[in-house]
Write a protein that holds these residues in place. Sequence first.
Motif, PDB file in Angstrom:
ATOM      1  N   ASN A 127     -36.617 -16.138  -9.327  1.00  0.00           N
ATOM      2  CA  ASN A 127     -35.348 -15.963  -9.771  1.00  0.00           C
ATOM      3  C   ASN A 127     -34.467 -16.681  -9.418  1.00  0.00           C
ATOM      4  OD1 ASN A 127     -35.982 -13.438  -9.135  1.00  0.00           O
ATOM      5  ND2 ASN A 127     -35.577 -13.807  -6.250  1.00  0.00           N
ATOM      6  N   SER A 128     -34.633 -17.687  -9.665  1.00  0.00           N
ATOM      7  CA  SER A 128     -34.027 -19.127 -10.081  1.00  0.00           C
ATOM      8  C   SER A 128     -33.871 -19.607 -11.361  1.00  0.00           C
ATOM      9  CB  SER A 128     -34.643 -20.128 -10.053  1.00  0.00           C
ATOM     10  OG  SER A 128     -34.372 -20.283  -8.290  1.00  0.00           O
ATOM     11  N   VAL A 166     -30.650 -25.837 -19.207  1.00  0.00           N
ATOM     12  CA  VAL A 166     -32.276 -25.591 -20.292  1.00  0.00           C
ATOM     13  C   VAL A 166     -33.551 -26.377 -19.184  1.00  0.00           C
ATOM     14  CG1 VAL A 166     -33.406 -26.276 -21.505  1.00  0.00           C
ATOM     15  CG2 VAL A 166     -31.837 -25.415 -22.213  1.00  0.00           C
ATOM     16  N   GLY A 167     -32.720 -27.379 -18.347  1.00  0.00           N
ATOM     17  CA  GLY A 167     -33.803 -27.829 -17.262  1.00  0.00           C
ATOM     18  C   GLY A 167     -33.249 -27.099 -16.422  1.00  0.00           C
ATOM     19  N   ALA A 194     -37.115 -24.466 -12.636  1.00  0.00           N
ATOM     20  CA  ALA A 194     -37.420 -23.325 -12.195  1.00  0.00           C
ATOM     21  C   ALA A 194     -39.315 -22.884 -13.022  1.00  0.00           C
ATOM     22  CB  ALA A 194     -36.119 -21.726 -12.013  1.00  0.00           C
ATOM     23  N   LEU A 195     -39.439 -22.767 -13.647  1.00  0.00           N
ATOM     24  CA  LEU A 195     -40.542 -22.056 -14.009  1.00  0.00           C
ATOM     25  C   LEU A 195     -41.888 -23.095 -13.798  1.00  0.00           C
ATOM     26  CD1 LEU A 195     -39.719 -21.327 -17.963  1.00  0.00           C
ATOM     27  CD2 LEU A 195     -40.114 -19.710 -15.857  1.00  0.00           C
ATOM     28  N   LEU A 196     -41.515 -24.452 -13.633  1.00  0.00           N
ATOM     29  CA  LEU A 196     -42.579 -25.403 -13.007  1.00  0.00           C
ATOM     30  C   LEU A 196     -43.006 -25.187 -11.749  1.00  0.00           C
ATOM     31  CD1 LEU A 196     -41.639 -28.607 -14.498  1.00  0.00           C
ATOM     32  CD2 LEU A 196     -43.564 -27.400 -15.576  1.00  0.00           C
ATOM     33  N   MET A 204     -32.988 -28.267  -9.559  1.00  0.00           N
ATOM     34  CA  MET A 204     -33.181 -26.942  -9.667  1.00  0.00           C
ATOM     35  C   MET A 204     -34.720 -27.092  -8.448  1.00  0.00           C
ATOM     36  SD  MET A 204     -33.361 -23.379  -9.439  1.00  0.00           S
ATOM     37  CE  MET A 204     -32.001 -23.374 -10.788  1.00  0.00           C
ATOM     38  N   THR A 205     -35.502 -28.461  -8.664  1.00  0.00           N
ATOM     39  CA  THR A 205     -37.040 -28.174  -7.739  1.00  0.00           C
ATOM     40  C   THR A 205     -36.345 -28.148  -6.666  1.00  0.00           C
ATOM     41  OG1 THR A 205     -37.808 -29.181  -9.685  1.00  0.00           O
ATOM     42  CG2 THR A 205     -38.948 -29.570  -6.794  1.00  0.00           C
TER      43      THR A 205
END
Length: 460
Positions: free
Chosen positions: A178-179, A299-300, A305-307, A354-355
Motif C-alpha cells: 500500500n505504501s 524513490v527512496g 516500502a518494497l524492502l 518509509m521503514t
Amino acid sequence: MSTGSGADSAPAPTTHDTQPVPDPPDLTAEDTRKSSMFSSLKVRNYRLFFLGQVVSNTGTWMQRIAQDWLVLSLTGSATAVGFTTALQFLPMLFFGLYGGVLVDRLPKRPTLMVTQTAMAFTGLALAALTLTGHVEVWHVYVAAFAVGLATVVDNPARQSFVSEMVGPDQLQNAVSLNSANFQSARMIGPAVAGVLITGVGTGWAFLFNGLSYVAPLVGLLLMRGRELHTVQRAPRGKGQLREGLRYVAGRPELIWPIVLVGFIGTFAFNFPVYLSAFADDVFHAGAGTYSLFNTLMAVGSVTGALLAARRGTARMRLLAVAALVFGTVEIVAAATPSLWLFALLMIPLGVCGMTVNVTANTGIQMATDPAMRGRVMALYMMVFLGGSPVGAPIVGWITDTYGARVGLATGGAIAALAATTIGLILARVGGLRLSVGWHQGHPRIRFVPRERQEELAAAA
C-alpha cells in the motif's frame, strides 16, 4: 485514495480488560517467516483493492497539486494555500478518534464505498465549477474541508480493512505494498497534473481525480465477501472513545510506537518547509530543484516500502533503529554543503522514513484486538497526520529565524532523541538489555534477553 474465511486472529487478547505480556524479543507476536515481495497480491480481494488504489492514488496527488495551484492563482497568496492544506488535515486532528469509533462499529467495505463516493463527488464538483469558470476560492476551501471530513472515517477504515482482506500472515506485506503504491503515485500524479494544468487547465485534473474513484469502487463491489477474514464489530455503547484511549495507554507495545511516530511526524516529517527552504535559501535554486528533492525522496520511499514488503516481520527494534538512522541522516543532510550530495541523501531519508511508517503501522495492527483496531488506527493516523499542522508553524519559525540548516538539524535531533529514548523503553518493557562486546575482531552492540545478558556476563 481508498485502503479463505475464518476469524481474524491477532496476538493481543480478545478481551479489553486484560494486560498482554509482550514477547521479549519484539514486543509483538509476529510471523518470522520471510515472504515474497508481492505475496499478498495472490489474495484476490486485496489484488482488486490494490489495483483500484493505483488509479485512485494518482488522482489524489493530481488533485493536491491542482488544488494548491488553483488557490494560488485565485488569491496570489501562499498563506491561502497553507490555509487550504490546514482545512484538509484539521478534521483528522479534531475528529479522528470519533472516526475510529465509527469504524469499529461499521462494516468496513460498505463504509469505504460511502467515503470513496463522497470524495469522488467532491472532485467532480470542483471540476464542474472550474471548467465552467464559476469557481471561487471559498469553493476550494469547502471542498478541502469535505475531503478532510471523509478522510476521518476513510483512513482508519482502509487501514483496518487490509487485515480483513489478507489476514495476519500477509499484513506486513500488504501494508508495505500500500505504501509503495501511494509513493509511486506521488511520483506520477504531480507530473501528470503539471501537464494537464499547463495544457488544458486545473479543472481537468479535478475531473480525473473524481473519475479515478470508479476504480476502487468497482474493486470493492467485485470482492468476495466470503473470503474476507471475519472480524466481530464493536457494539454501540457509551464510553467507547475513552475505552480506546485506555486500551492504548495500558499497552506499551502500542503507546510507545505511537508516541515515537508522533514526534517524528510533528517535527521531522515537515519536508515542504525544509526542502523548499533548502532549494530557495540555501542552494538558491528554483522550483525544479524542489521537485527533484521530492522525487528522489519518493524513490527512496518506494524502495523502503518494497524492502518492508520483502520482510515478513514488524519488529519494534527495527522501528527504533530506523527512526534513529532517519534522524541522523537529517542531521547529516543539514550540514551538507553540496546540492547534489544533499539531493542524494533524500533517497536514504525516504527509505528510513518509509521503514518507520510501515513498521509502526504493521506492528500496531498486529498487536491490536480486531474489535479495537479502528480506534487504535485512528489514533495512529491522527498523531501521524495531525502532527504536521501543529509542527509546521514551529519548524517554520525555527527555519525562518535561524536558517534552513538549523531547522532541519533540529527536526533530525528530535527524531534521533525520541528514537533513542523510546527504543530503550521498549527494550526494557520487552525484557531486553544492551549487550556491548566483540565479534570477529569488531565491536558489536545489540539487545539481548536479560537471561542471555546474565550468561554473557558470567562467561566473561
